[in-house]
Design a protein around this motif. Structure first.
Motif, PDB file in Angstrom:
ATOM      1  N   ASP A   1       8.256  60.323   5.520  1.00 49.80           N
ATOM      2  CA  ASP A   1       7.761  60.356   4.365  1.00 49.80           C
ATOM      3  C   ASP A   1       6.110  60.245   4.402  1.00 49.80           C
ATOM      4  O   ASP A   1       5.835  58.824   4.461  1.00 49.80           O
ATOM      5  N   LEU A   2       5.511  61.114   4.297  1.00 45.11           N
ATOM      6  CA  LEU A   2       4.543  60.971   4.268  1.00 45.11           C
ATOM      7  C   LEU A   2       3.550  60.833   2.837  1.00 45.11           C
ATOM      8  O   LEU A   2       2.392  59.838   2.638  1.00 45.11           O
TER       9      LEU A   2
ATOM     10  N   VAL B   1      -2.768  63.102  16.222  1.00 44.11           N
ATOM     11  CA  VAL B   1      -1.742  62.875  16.029  1.00 44.11           C
ATOM     12  C   VAL B   1      -0.640  63.233  16.573  1.00 44.11           C
ATOM     13  O   VAL B   1       0.045  62.648  17.282  1.00 44.11           O
ATOM     14  N   ILE B   2      -0.857  63.730  18.132  1.00 49.10           N
ATOM     15  CA  ILE B   2      -0.970  63.608  18.934  1.00 49.10           C
ATOM     16  C   ILE B   2      -0.618  62.637  19.959  1.00 49.10           C
ATOM     17  O   ILE B   2       0.202  62.356  20.345  1.00 49.10           O
ATOM     18  N   LYS B   3      -2.156  62.251  20.312  1.00 49.19           N
ATOM     19  CA  LYS B   3      -2.373  61.442  20.698  1.00 49.19           C
ATOM     20  C   LYS B   3      -1.278  60.322  20.307  1.00 49.19           C
ATOM     21  O   LYS B   3      -1.058  59.476  21.352  1.00 49.19           O
ATOM     22  N   PHE B   4      -1.242  59.223  19.116  1.00 48.67           N
ATOM     23  CA  PHE B   4      -0.853  58.659  18.787  1.00 48.67           C
ATOM     24  C   PHE B   4       0.614  58.661  18.486  1.00 48.67           C
ATOM     25  O   PHE B   4       1.293  57.144  19.109  1.00 48.67           O
ATOM     26  N   ILE B   5       1.323  59.716  18.355  1.00 48.10           N
ATOM     27  CA  ILE B   5       2.887  59.934  19.399  1.00 48.10           C
ATOM     28  C   ILE B   5       2.883  59.871  20.398  1.00 48.10           C
ATOM     29  O   ILE B   5       4.346  58.810  20.304  1.00 48.10           O
TER      30      ILE B   5
ATOM     31  N   ILE C   1      10.735  69.144  17.029  1.00 51.90           N
ATOM     32  CA  ILE C   1       9.989  69.706  16.218  1.00 51.90           C
ATOM     33  C   ILE C   1       9.339  68.834  15.555  1.00 51.90           C
ATOM     34  O   ILE C   1       9.971  68.754  13.782  1.00 51.90           O
ATOM     35  N   TYR C   2       8.156  68.508  15.507  1.00 55.15           N
ATOM     36  CA  TYR C   2       7.852  67.662  14.333  1.00 55.15           C
ATOM     37  C   TYR C   2       6.836  68.748  13.295  1.00 55.15           C
ATOM     38  O   TYR C   2       5.907  68.977  14.060  1.00 55.15           O
TER      39      TYR C   2
ATOM     40  N   SER D   1       5.141  56.211  13.169  1.00 51.03           N
ATOM     41  CA  SER D   1       6.158  55.895  12.326  1.00 51.03           C
ATOM     42  C   SER D   1       6.709  57.755  12.620  1.00 51.03           C
ATOM     43  O   SER D   1       8.147  57.245  12.637  1.00 51.03           O
ATOM     44  N   VAL D   2       6.328  58.523  13.056  1.00 45.26           N
ATOM     45  CA  VAL D   2       7.291  59.217  14.253  1.00 45.26           C
ATOM     46  C   VAL D   2       7.539  58.934  14.678  1.00 45.26           C
ATOM     47  O   VAL D   2       9.217  59.525  14.931  1.00 45.26           O
ATOM     48  N   SER D   3       7.194  58.407  16.267  1.00 44.43           N
ATOM     49  CA  SER D   3       7.928  58.118  17.106  1.00 44.43           C
ATOM     50  C   SER D   3       9.238  57.184  16.927  1.00 44.43           C
ATOM     51  O   SER D   3       9.618  57.301  17.635  1.00 44.43           O
TER      52      SER D   3
END
Length: 600
Positions: A192-193, A51-55, A95-96, A229-231
């Motif tokens: 919104d997971l 998930v870090i890779k894609f953020i 902070i995610y 989505s997070v980004s």
């Protein structure tokens, strides 16, 4: 070319291709000049490397250079609650908290009482609330928290959604409590997971082999979607969401060519599947406008033909819904530039929606700052491809968002009024401007934070601030905080200017000074300056020190302090400068055509 490489980040996402190429793409993106550094801590309830890779890749593609702190496996609670020198030193801006339903370890028993279930919901929720409160106390950061997707299994079958002891009911109650907290505390944003999993499909969302082997909470194909989505939420906090949707008309907002087919011949409504698709597209665009997205038209058409399309009895939109309406035979890349100029926003705030691949390529090639999604030519997919890209992501709503299109229409009226005056000062008097200038108040903090994160042109230092930071400043006696609202005969511009300064000995240092572009050249900077000067004198200060830090977009204000009567006391090699105004000298100030309606 890098531009071609970035195509894999467009919707619909090819997650398999992204998984294979993300490392090389990230390496290329890090060579781009001018990336804005940000610090993101990821606290996980499962393995978080993917998930870090894609953020990372989605933030890089949007002009940021993220640095990450990654917690140990399932250490989100410990990292939040206990002393952590590494996280303290990292000093995160975001902070995610990447938790999910795999982190719910206690589920109700099928025969538990409602009181027992409520107690279990409360105890589960309190663990997360304690995490949020601890992080808020320790760090000046925006917290992004996943809610919970639906559970992997339902021992009670369909009855699971009905009975209080059902796992589906349990998740829904937790999610409602998370949302309640986020509405009340501006430092927390919900990711919104639950929706992400529903959209992706639960059957493919969970991959138990990956969970047992590597402790990935979901299928590897999900991580690009979560990263995007997070980004998008991080970009929204930093004011980098898009502001304006520029629409083609023929075969984009209705089926057919209005100039050839006439109003009666275009396809929109409920009579055919195609007509229904276009009606729903217009409903979606209308809903974007209702929440603050500016609308514009860029169409190769005669203007009267283009406008007539909106007179169709089944058209949801009206021609007046668009703040800029470019319907002519000029090239669309030129018209897009004219739209940005007329609305007075950056081209990087525009999204261009057009069914024609030739027109999309023309705009993408000649206006590279404009976002040009590949929507194809199937109207049943237009909404999906715009909506899922997160272009218009928001983290809050306020009255200024609701009234934004009205404000731009009012600006058009002001421009028309100005054209009849040969003397600009007479034009300003004719506006009958009234201002409210006062210290920050809780009611306006969301809008003030929004301005600090979105305003780039009339911004002396471009410091970005969260509501949490602004609250602390407003409660400190060391700080002068000022917001400014401006109204005139055409309407209320809303909250359009912010000044923040701190006192050190007998000097007031201006940390932040910004103003919305829609009130430039109205002398409102003088009104804010008079209020700042009045407060400095009240504090017993002898001087005001102002700072200018140049960026690509704020050349407009390079002479701001000079115009206000400050003297430059330091000029640095990077173009930044320091300015001083003595309060001991009685310097005459100009009169302005603005009535201040409140007394500080």
């Amino acid at each position: 070319m890098l531009k071609d490489d970035l195509a894999i980040l467009n919707h619909p996402l090819d997650t398999g291709m992204l998984l294979r190429k993300s490392r090389g793409l990230r390496r290329k993106l890090r060579t781009v000049a001018g990336l804005e550094p940000i610090r993101v801590a990821v606290l996980g309830g499962s393995t978080t490397a993917e998930v870090i890779k894609f953020i990372d890749v989605f933030l890089l593609s949007n002009g940021f250079d993220p640095e990450f702190y990654e917690s140990g496996y399932n250490r989100f609670f410990e990292d939040a609650m206990f002393d952590n020198e590494a996280l303290d030193s990292f000093d995160p801006q975001f902070i995610y908290i990447h938790t999910s339903s795999v982190n719910i370890h206690s589920w109700p028993d099928p025969f538990d009482s409602e009181e027992a279930v409520s107690a279990l919901v409360e105890s589960t929720y309190e663990k997360y609330e304690s995490v949020w409160k601890s992080l808020k106390h320790k760090y000046n950061a925006t917290i992004i928290q996943n809610n919970f997707e639906s559970p992997f299994s339902r021992p009670l079958g369909n009855y699971d959604a009905t009975i209080a002891t059902g796992r589906t009911q349990f998740v829904n109650r937790l999610n409602a409590m998370f949302a309640d907290y986020a509405r009340q505390d501006e430092s927390l944003i919900l990711h919104d997971l639950h929706y992400q999993a529903s959209w992706f499909g639960l059957e493919h969302w969970y991959d138990k082999k990956q969970w047992y082997a590597y402790k990935y909470a979901m299928n590897l194909d999900v991580f690009p979607l979560i990263g995007e989505s997070v980004s998008a939420q991080i970009r929204a906090v930093l004011g980098k969401s898009k502001k304006c949707l520029v629409c083609d008309l023929d075969n984009t907002l209705w089926g057919g060519v209005v100039g050839d087919d006439g109003v009666d011949g275009i396809r929109i409504g409920n009579e055919t599947p195609e007509a229904e698709a276009y009606r729903e597209i217009q409903e979606y665009v209308r809903d974007l406008k209702a929440r603050g997205v500016i609308l514009a038209v860029c169409s190769k058409n005669e203007k009267d033909h283009a406008e007539s399309g909106f007179s169709h009895p089944d058209s949801v939109l009206n021609a007046t819904d668009f703040s800029s309406f470019k319907a002519n035979w000029q090239s669309k890349d030129r018209n897009i530039g004219a739209v940005a100029e007329e609305i007075n926003i950056g081209k990087d705030a525009l999204v261009f929606m057009d069914d024609n691949p030739v027109e999309r390529k023309l705009v993408a090639d000649n206006q590279p700052e404009v976002c040009v999604p590949t929507i194809g030519d199937d109207p049943s997919r237009y909404i999906e491809l715009i909506d899922k890209s997160g272009y218009f992501e928001i983290t809050s709503l306020n009255n200024d968002d609701q009234n934004r299109s009205v404000m731009y229409s009012q600006n058009k009226q002001r421009e028309e009024q100005q054209s009849i005056f040969s003397d600009y000062s007479e034009f300003l008097v004719s506006l009958e401007m009234k201002a409210e200038i006062a210290p920050f108040s809780a009611m306006y903090l969301p809008r003030i934070s929004q301005l600090t994160n979105k305003t780039n042109q009339y911004n002396l230092t471009t410091k970005r601030m969260s509501e949490q930071e602004l609250t602390l400043y407003s409660e400190s006696s060391e700080y002068t905080t000022l917001y400014g609202r401006l109204a005139d005969i055409y309407g209320d511009n809303g909250l359009v200017s912010v000044v923040l300064a701190h006192q050190k000995n007998r000097t007031l240092h201006v940390d932040l000074w910004l103003m919305s572009c829609r009130v430039i050249k109205r002398d409102f900077e003088w009104a804010m300056f008079f209020a700042l000067k009045k407060d400095a004198i009240k504090r017993g200060c002898d001087e005001i020190i102002g700072y200018f830090i140049p960026t690509k977009k704020n050349k407009l204000v390079s002479k701001h302090y000079e115009i206000l009567g400050f003297s430059c006391i330091k000029q640095n090699g990077d173009g930044s400068s320091v300015w001083c105004l003595s309060l001991l000298d009685d310097v005459p100030a100009p009169s302005i055509a603005i009535e201040i309606t409140n007394e500080m």
